[in-house]
Design an enzyme around this catalytic site. Structure first.
Site, PDB file in Angstrom:
ATOM      1  N   GLN A   1     -13.349   1.920  -2.505  1.00  0.00           N
ATOM      2  CA  GLN A   1     -13.241   0.575  -2.157  1.00  0.00           C
ATOM      3  C   GLN A   1     -14.771   0.188  -1.301  1.00  0.00           C
ATOM      4  O   GLN A   1     -15.195   0.953  -0.664  1.00  0.00           O
ATOM      5  CB  GLN A   1     -12.334   0.120  -1.101  1.00  0.00           C
ATOM      6  CG  GLN A   1     -10.757   0.015  -1.783  1.00  0.00           C
ATOM      7  CD  GLN A   1      -9.865  -0.787  -1.019  1.00  0.00           C
ATOM      8  OE1 GLN A   1     -10.114  -1.053   0.248  1.00  0.00           O
ATOM      9  NE2 GLN A   1      -8.817  -1.310  -1.750  1.00  0.00           N
TER      10      GLN A   1
ATOM     11  N   ARG B   1      -3.962   6.268  -2.665  1.00  0.00           N
ATOM     12  CA  ARG B   1      -2.659   5.675  -2.766  1.00  0.00           C
ATOM     13  C   ARG B   1      -1.672   6.307  -3.560  1.00  0.00           C
ATOM     14  O   ARG B   1      -1.810   7.320  -4.487  1.00  0.00           O
ATOM     15  CB  ARG B   1      -2.519   4.264  -3.219  1.00  0.00           C
ATOM     16  CG  ARG B   1      -3.398   3.486  -2.372  1.00  0.00           C
ATOM     17  CD  ARG B   1      -3.206   1.895  -2.816  1.00  0.00           C
ATOM     18  NE  ARG B   1      -4.465   1.184  -2.127  1.00  0.00           N
ATOM     19  CZ  ARG B   1      -4.526  -0.149  -2.196  1.00  0.00           C
ATOM     20  NH1 ARG B   1      -3.760  -0.948  -3.080  1.00  0.00           N
ATOM     21  NH2 ARG B   1      -5.493  -0.850  -1.526  1.00  0.00           N
TER      22      ARG B   1
ATOM     23  N   HIS C   1      -6.876   1.823   2.469  1.00  0.00           N
ATOM     24  CA  HIS C   1      -7.976   0.803   2.242  1.00  0.00           C
ATOM     25  C   HIS C   1      -9.080   0.905   3.294  1.00  0.00           C
ATOM     26  O   HIS C   1      -8.932   1.795   4.104  1.00  0.00           O
ATOM     27  CB  HIS C   1      -7.238  -0.616   1.996  1.00  0.00           C
ATOM     28  CG  HIS C   1      -6.532  -0.913   3.272  1.00  0.00           C
ATOM     29  ND1 HIS C   1      -6.049  -2.227   3.431  1.00  0.00           N
ATOM     30  CD2 HIS C   1      -6.270  -0.453   4.088  1.00  0.00           C
ATOM     31  CE1 HIS C   1      -5.612  -2.377   4.591  1.00  0.00           C
ATOM     32  NE2 HIS C   1      -5.333  -1.207   5.194  1.00  0.00           N
TER      33      HIS C   1
ATOM     34  N   ALA D   1     -13.650 -11.410   6.049  1.00  0.00           N
ATOM     35  CA  ALA D   1     -13.603  -9.992   5.410  1.00  0.00           C
ATOM     36  C   ALA D   1     -13.316 -10.077   4.041  1.00  0.00           C
ATOM     37  O   ALA D   1     -12.912 -11.117   3.452  1.00  0.00           O
ATOM     38  CB  ALA D   1     -12.436  -9.202   6.145  1.00  0.00           C
TER      39      ALA D   1
ATOM     40  N   TRP E   1       0.836  -1.186  -0.051  1.00  0.00           N
ATOM     41  CA  TRP E   1       0.015  -0.001  -0.117  1.00  0.00           C
ATOM     42  C   TRP E   1       0.807   1.339  -0.112  1.00  0.00           C
ATOM     43  O   TRP E   1       1.436   1.668   1.029  1.00  0.00           O
ATOM     44  CB  TRP E   1      -0.646  -0.202   1.291  1.00  0.00           C
ATOM     45  CG  TRP E   1      -1.902  -1.161   1.070  1.00  0.00           C
ATOM     46  CD1 TRP E   1      -3.023  -0.992   0.804  1.00  0.00           C
ATOM     47  CD2 TRP E   1      -1.610  -2.306   1.904  1.00  0.00           C
ATOM     48  NE1 TRP E   1      -3.724  -2.178   0.562  1.00  0.00           N
ATOM     49  CE2 TRP E   1      -2.848  -3.064   1.423  1.00  0.00           C
ATOM     50  CE3 TRP E   1      -0.822  -3.165   2.648  1.00  0.00           C
ATOM     51  CZ2 TRP E   1      -3.355  -4.455   1.721  1.00  0.00           C
ATOM     52  CZ3 TRP E   1      -0.981  -4.352   3.049  1.00  0.00           C
ATOM     53  CH2 TRP E   1      -2.242  -5.007   2.593  1.00  0.00           C
TER      54      TRP E   1
ATOM     55  N   VAL F   1      -5.907 -11.463   6.950  1.00  0.00           N
ATOM     56  CA  VAL F   1      -6.803 -12.808   6.928  1.00  0.00           C
ATOM     57  C   VAL F   1      -5.789 -14.041   6.727  1.00  0.00           C
ATOM     58  O   VAL F   1      -4.554 -13.908   6.303  1.00  0.00           O
ATOM     59  CB  VAL F   1      -7.687 -12.402   5.792  1.00  0.00           C
ATOM     60  CG1 VAL F   1      -8.816 -11.452   5.832  1.00  0.00           C
ATOM     61  CG2 VAL F   1      -6.757 -12.134   4.215  1.00  0.00           C
TER      62      VAL F   1
HETATM   63  C1  FA5 Z   1      -6.830  -4.230   0.012  1.00  0.00           C
HETATM   64  O1  FA5 Z   1      -6.814  -3.117  -0.009  1.00  0.00           O
HETATM   65  C2  FA5 Z   1      -7.565  -5.022   1.064  1.00  0.00           C
HETATM   66  N1  FA5 Z   1      -7.618  -4.408   2.067  1.00  0.00           N
HETATM   67  C3  FA5 Z   1      -8.522  -5.895   0.431  1.00  0.00           C
HETATM   68  C4  FA5 Z   1      -8.977  -6.824   1.536  1.00  0.00           C
HETATM   69  C5  FA5 Z   1      -9.956  -6.578   2.294  1.00  0.00           C
HETATM   70  C6  FA5 Z   1      -8.303  -8.053   1.463  1.00  0.00           C
HETATM   71  C7  FA5 Z   1     -10.539  -7.475   3.275  1.00  0.00           C
HETATM   72  C8  FA5 Z   1      -8.845  -9.149   2.458  1.00  0.00           C
HETATM   73  C9  FA5 Z   1      -9.904  -9.024   3.351  1.00  0.00           C
HETATM   74  P1  FA5 Z   1      -5.793  -4.458  -2.618  1.00  0.00           P
HETATM   75  O2  FA5 Z   1      -4.885  -3.315  -2.535  1.00  0.00           O
HETATM   76  O3  FA5 Z   1      -5.906  -5.666  -3.591  1.00  0.00           O
HETATM   77  O4  FA5 Z   1      -6.635  -5.201  -1.245  1.00  0.00           O
HETATM   78  O5  FA5 Z   1      -7.079  -3.724  -3.190  1.00  0.00           O
HETATM   79  C10 FA5 Z   1      -8.390  -4.057  -3.198  1.00  0.00           C
HETATM   80  C11 FA5 Z   1      -9.105  -3.347  -4.541  1.00  0.00           C
HETATM   81  O6  FA5 Z   1      -9.066  -2.291  -4.582  1.00  0.00           O
HETATM   82  C12 FA5 Z   1      -8.362  -3.982  -5.813  1.00  0.00           C
HETATM   83  O7  FA5 Z   1      -8.754  -5.137  -5.982  1.00  0.00           O
HETATM   84  C13 FA5 Z   1      -9.000  -3.006  -6.805  1.00  0.00           C
HETATM   85  O8  FA5 Z   1     -10.112  -3.273  -7.234  1.00  0.00           O
HETATM   86  C14 FA5 Z   1      -8.682  -1.532  -5.863  1.00  0.00           C
HETATM   87  N2  FA5 Z   1      -7.741  -0.955  -6.082  1.00  0.00           N
HETATM   88  C15 FA5 Z   1      -6.505  -0.986  -5.584  1.00  0.00           C
HETATM   89  N3  FA5 Z   1      -5.596  -0.177  -6.050  1.00  0.00           N
HETATM   90  C16 FA5 Z   1      -6.314   0.673  -6.843  1.00  0.00           C
HETATM   91  C17 FA5 Z   1      -6.048   1.832  -7.621  1.00  0.00           C
HETATM   92  N4  FA5 Z   1      -4.982   2.432  -7.491  1.00  0.00           N
HETATM   93  N5  FA5 Z   1      -6.969   2.380  -8.497  1.00  0.00           N
HETATM   94  C18 FA5 Z   1      -8.050   1.800  -8.593  1.00  0.00           C
HETATM   95  N6  FA5 Z   1      -8.439   0.635  -7.598  1.00  0.00           N
HETATM   96  C19 FA5 Z   1      -7.785   0.167  -6.980  1.00  0.00           C
END
Ligand code: FA5
Length: 353
Positions: free
Chosen positions: A222, A208, A182, A321, A161, A265
């Site tokens: 999200q 981010r 997130h 989650a 992140w 998780v």
């Molecule tokens: C997370 O942020 C975790 N908090 C998700 C999670 C929650 C996992 C609970 C397990 C349990 P990740 O970094 O993969 O995961 O981001 C989740 C989703 O946010 C991605 O699949 C994507 O759809 C969206 N996302 C992430 N970064 C970006 C970005 N820069 N621009 C747009 N969408 C994004």
């Protein structure tokens, strides 16, 4: 003056008055006319006053004639006033006339932004399964965004992140405040403030420190989900997310879970749906890039360390989650090819949804 003369005078007065009235075309002119003939010193009034000294027989004859003239002039006056009023009304109507046959001008109707639409759809799907929608702060503490989610300082997972830090230094010289990367910190806030059973859904903006491209923005939405209770298993996670995929993407969707890593998780998973554009066939499909599958979110069973961190008994409670990117879901659902379109404010784009 003889009776004949008086009667002739009256006749002349009548003719002159009626001619004058004809020539009076405004309200002011008619009023002047009334004063001139019938006012206190008006011509006709004078004649009527002049009757008093006449002999009774003469007064009767001239008086009757004068009253006739008076009645005639009064009638003429009322007619002239009516004519002026209706002419004024007519002019007003002509001026403000509305052509009811003209086609109306279209009123541009606003509509909901596609991100708002998809957030509402996602929320409605989970609300129908008993989840409650809650929101949380966009400026967070490191403590909630990372520490309590089992991501201590110097943990390599922090690199997942790219963080925007708030320019605030505490007594230890650390910067503990950030823009949430997130929505997962709301898992902790919720558990700190409630006892199980918990079923919450958290839509919200995340930030981010990332270069933007067709699928990445530095600000995006999200939607987080959290369920904690006695006896929750991975089967509940799969069933819930399967139902969600069917509600959002159609009844015949297939889902795929593969192992993934998130420190909060255990086990962790990535969920994908079979591509609705090519029906999972893959070959040459732009939506799923030929794989037949589209990843839609990260998920997993809440790590017992996280449950214990908020004071829950992890031998009694379990939970699941998940977290998904709202714009990414909208891109899939509506066939949008570039995430940057969401923030361009281009009505040609926004008007399509
Ligand atoms: C997370 O942020 C975790 N908090 C998700 C999670 C929650 C996992 C609970 C397990 C349990 P990740 O970094 O993969 O995961 O981001 C989740 C989703 O946010 C991605 O699949 C994507 O759809 C969206 N996302 C992430 N970064 C970006 C970005 N820069 N621009 C747009 N969408 C994004």
């Amino acid at each position: 003056m003889t009776t004949d003369n008086l009667l002739r005078n009256l006749e002349e007065l009548q003719a002159k008055a009626l001619d004058d009235l004809k020539a009076s075309s405004s309200q002011e002119a008619v009023e002047q006319w009334r004063v001139a003939y019938m006012g206190r010193r008006g011509e006709l009034t004078q004649v009527l006053r002049g009757l008093a000294p006449l002999a009774p027989e003469e007064r009767r004859i001239v008086g009757a004639a004068a009253n006739k003239v008076k009645a005639l002039l009064e009638e003429g006056l009322a007619g002239a006033e009516d004519a002026i009023k209706s002419a004024a009304l007519q002019a007003m109507a002509e001026q403000g006339r509305i052509d009811v046959t003209l086609p109306g001008r279209p009123v541009p109707l606003g509509r909901l932004h596609p991100t708002t639409q998809i957030l509402r759809e996602i929320c409605a799907a989970f609300v129908s399964m008993g989840f409650q929608v809650v929101e949380g702060p966009e400026v967070e503490w490191d403590h909630y965004n990372f520490e309590m989610l089992n991501i201590p300082k110097d943990h390599p997972a922090r690199d997942m992140w790219d963080t925007l830090w708030v320019d605030h230094v505490d007594e230890q010289g650390e910067r503990p405040m950030l823009l949430r990367t997130h929505t997962s910190p709301m898992q902790i806030h919720t558990m700190e403030n409630t006892e199980p059973p918990i079923r919450v859904l958290v839509p919200g903006k995340c930030y981010r420190y990332e270069a933007t491209d067709a699928t990445h923005e530095s600000q995006f939405y999200q939607v987080e989900g959290l369920a904690v209770d006695e006896g929750i298993t991975f089967a509940d996670l799969k069933g819930t997310l399967y139902e969600f995929a069917r509600l959002l993407f159609g009844a015949d969707r297939k889902v795929r879970f593969r192992v993934d890593y998130f420190p909060f998780v255990e086990p962790g998973a990535e969920m994908a749906i079979d591509c609705f554009a090519c029906k999972g066939e893959g070959v040459g499909c732009r939506v799923c890039k030929g794989t037949g599958w589209i990843e839609i979110m990260g998920a997993g069973m809440v790590n017992p360390k996280v449950l214990e961190g908020v004071g829950y008994d992890s031998s009694k409670y379990t939970g699941f989650a998940f977290g998904m990117g709202a714009e990414r879901i909208a891109m899939l659902k509506y066939g949008i090819e570039d995430i940057r379109l969401f923030h361009n404010n281009d009505l040609r784009f926004l008007g399509q949804f």
